[in-house]
Write an enzyme that holds these catalytic residues in place. Structure first.
Site: not given
Ligand code: NAD
Length: 541
Positions: A278, A312
């Site tokens: 997502e 999101c």
């Molecule tokens: P992010 O991808 O940086 O982090 C999200 C999660 O992934 C965190 O728990 C982080 O620790 C983990 N993570 C980071 N790097 C990783 C790696 N290399 N391997 C495994 N896990 C890792 O995202 P963010 O910037 O913190 O969150 C915002 C983003 O999330 C926005 O782009 C938003 O649109 C999206 N989002 C999407 C939804 C949806 O339902 N489509 C919902 C909420 C947020």
């Protein structure tokens, strides 16, 4: 900044637990130390390292969260696997009853949940309420539809009456869930509830910035009756713990950025395990010329500024019919300027803080870049340090062009760009521009026409005369992204079947799939050919 991975202050509390004023002079006890210690005790974390968590509302320390190692991840999976073997034999009705208890608990304890969400994320209280609401809806939906999704199903056999076919929905095993900070309660829990109901165990790694809220979710699952080892929580940077989690998972559910989603998909592909992703969006809202403009302007405020745009499915692009553009913009700007801003626990705030300095930097950079290249700010466009360290005003831009960062990149903040359109085909083409495809919204008084346009929009959800709540809260229907906004769906039958393997069991009687009674292969082929023709004539599928 909120729970940024600040190391514990030198000479600071090396104990696992909350900020301690004896060692950390900035400690303010926004939360009771015993309360925090009760939550962090739920982690599998033996490194002795902690990460400081502070509130974006005012920078007050909230906790020092113990950190997990790869060995802790292995231990969490070992515990989860043992628990899952027992859990898979628990009747579905008992599992569903626990979900209904969770539903009640979440509603009863909503003040506690919302306080913690606001303290940890800085969002407005009214936006925090959406989280227990979404979990209650999800728990009730899956509890009440459990049998529909999970009961063994009879299917049509190849030989009518003689081939009996059943399909079982077998749990995958242990599901790894990696979740973001923006909706810290619902994103930590909502995808896990159908996984548990389907007979799986879960190992979660919530975002470091909002770990306490995720741990409260784990505690509520315990209180609802789920065996404790079934739901494991580990803490640490995603880039360190992500690999160890994916290596041990039977399925991975990830919510976060598209960039991280691609890394996760590649690692899952290496192991040939499934994943649902997502991801981000650059969501368009269309105001057609027959729209109710008051409703559209009210919806546009929620669409763009809920959770300060850190959502999101939030709208960052609006395409408005030429004939109504000026009247819509006047209403939208007036409503935006009337918003009550504040970074406090009170109900009256219409918008809260951004979560961190990183988020504030991104939002500031997108707006400054647009303005430098000629965009006009209709309202907002500045940080508000007087309200809170990461506060930014709800911002409406006009004259945004493709050379500006915020034209096609997700800002993930309270910034929206307005564009005029002359004909609807052009509006749809522009809405479909770019690589994302998460959510869209269409305002029109002609539902049939709006639904016809929706079918042309390349987004996983389309809300008509609503921003995002209509699809997001309709748990019976799938939610997720097309194109670079994701893979797979949460909610509905897809949201639970992703955690199961479909197993077909066919019992054959009397006839076999080979020549019988001394028949030659050639005769057998002729008999089967005649049979196929007959079945088609009889209308069989
Ligand atoms: P992010 O991808 O940086 O982090 C999200 C999660 O992934 C965190 O728990 C982080 O620790 C983990 N993570 C980071 N790097 C990783 C790696 N290399 N391997 C495994 N896990 C890792 O995202 P963010 O910037 O913190 O969150 C915002 C983003 O999330 C926005 O782009 C938003 O649109 C999206 N989002 C999407 C939804 C949806 O339902 N489509 C919902 C909420 C947020």
């Amino acid at each position: 900044m909120a729970a940024s991975p600040n190391p514990t202050p030198a000479g600071g509390p090396l104990v696992e637990g909350p900020a301690d004023p004896e060692h950390d002079p900035t400690a303010a006890y926004a939360l009771e130390p015993d309360y925090v210690a009760g939550l962090t005790a739920r982690l599998v974390a033996t490194t002795g390292r902690t990460v400081a968590v502070t509130s974006p509302l005012d920078g007050a320390p909230l906790a020092h969260v113990p950190q997990s190692s790869e060995a802790d991840v292995a231990e969490a999976f070992a515990r989860a696997r043992r628990a899952q073997a027992v859990w898979a034999r628990v009747p579905v009705a008992e599992r569903a009853a626990m979900l209904l208890r969770l539903h009640d608990l979440v509603l009863e304890r909503q003040d506690e949940i919302i306080d913690l969400i606001v303290l940890e994320s800085g969002k407005a209280r009214k936006h925090a309420f959406d989280e227990p609401l979404h979990i209650a809806l999800t728990a009730r939906y899956y509890a009440r539809t459990a049998r529909q999704h999970l009961d063994t199903q009879r299917k049509r056999g190849v030989v009518p009456g003689l081939t009996r076919v059943e399909v079982n929905h077998v749990p995958k095993g242990v599901v790894g869930i990696i979740s973001p900070w923006n909706y810290p309660f619902t994103m930590a829990l909502c995808d896990g509830l159908p996984a548990l109901l389907a007979g799986n165990a879960v190992v979660t790694k919530p975002d470091a910035q909002t770990m306490l809220t995720a741990l409260l979710g784990a505690r509520l699952l315990d209180e609802a009756g789920f065996p404790q080892d079934l739901w494991q929580v580990v803490a640490g940077p995603g880039r360190e713990l992500g690999g160890p989690i994916i290596e041990r998972s039977d399925y991975v559910c990830f919510t976060g950025s598209t960039a991280t989603g691609k890394l996760i998909a590649a690692q899952c592909a290496e192991r040939l395990i499934g994943c649902s992703l997502e991801l981000g969006g650059k969501n368009p809202l269309l105001v057609l010329r027959d729209a109710d403009l008051e409703k559209a302007a009210e919806g546009a405020v929620r669409a763009s500024f809920s959770n300060a745009g850190q959502l999101c499915v939030s709208m960052e692009r609006m395409y408005v019919a030429d004939q109504v553009y000026d009247r819509f913009v006047e209403r939208f700007v007036a409503r935006t300027q009337a918003m009550t801003l504040g970074a406090t626990l009170a109900w009256e705030n219409d918008m809260g803080s951004l979560i961190s300095q990183d988020q504030l930097d991104t939002v500031t950079a997108h707006v400054d870049d647009a303005v430098a290249k000629g965009a006009r700010v209709l309202t907002g466009g500045r940080a508000r340090p007087d309200l809170g360290p990461f506060y930014y005003e709800p911002t409406i831009l006009e004259g945004v062009t493709p050379d500006m960062t915020c034209f096609g990149h997700e800002t993930f903040g309270p910034v929206v760009s307005l564009y005029r359109f002359h004909d609807e085909a052009d509006a749809v083409a522009r809405a479909n521009d770019g690589d994302y495809g998460l959510n869209a919204s269409i305002y029109s008084q002609d539902g049939g026409r709006a639904r016809a346009i929706a079918r042309q929009v390349k987004c996983g959800t389309v809300n008509i005369n609503e921003a995002f709540g209509a699809t997001f809260a309709s748990i019976d229907s799938p939610m997720g992204g097309m194109r670079e906004s994701g893979m797979g769906r949460r909610q509905g039958s897809e949201g639970i079947h992703r955690y199961t393997e479909s197993q077909s069991v066919a019992t054959q009687r009397l006839v076999r799939f080979a020549p019988m009674l001394g028949m030659s292969d050639e005769t057998y082929a002729k008999v089967m050919t005649a049979n196929l023709r007959l079945m088609k004539k009889l209308g069989r599928a």
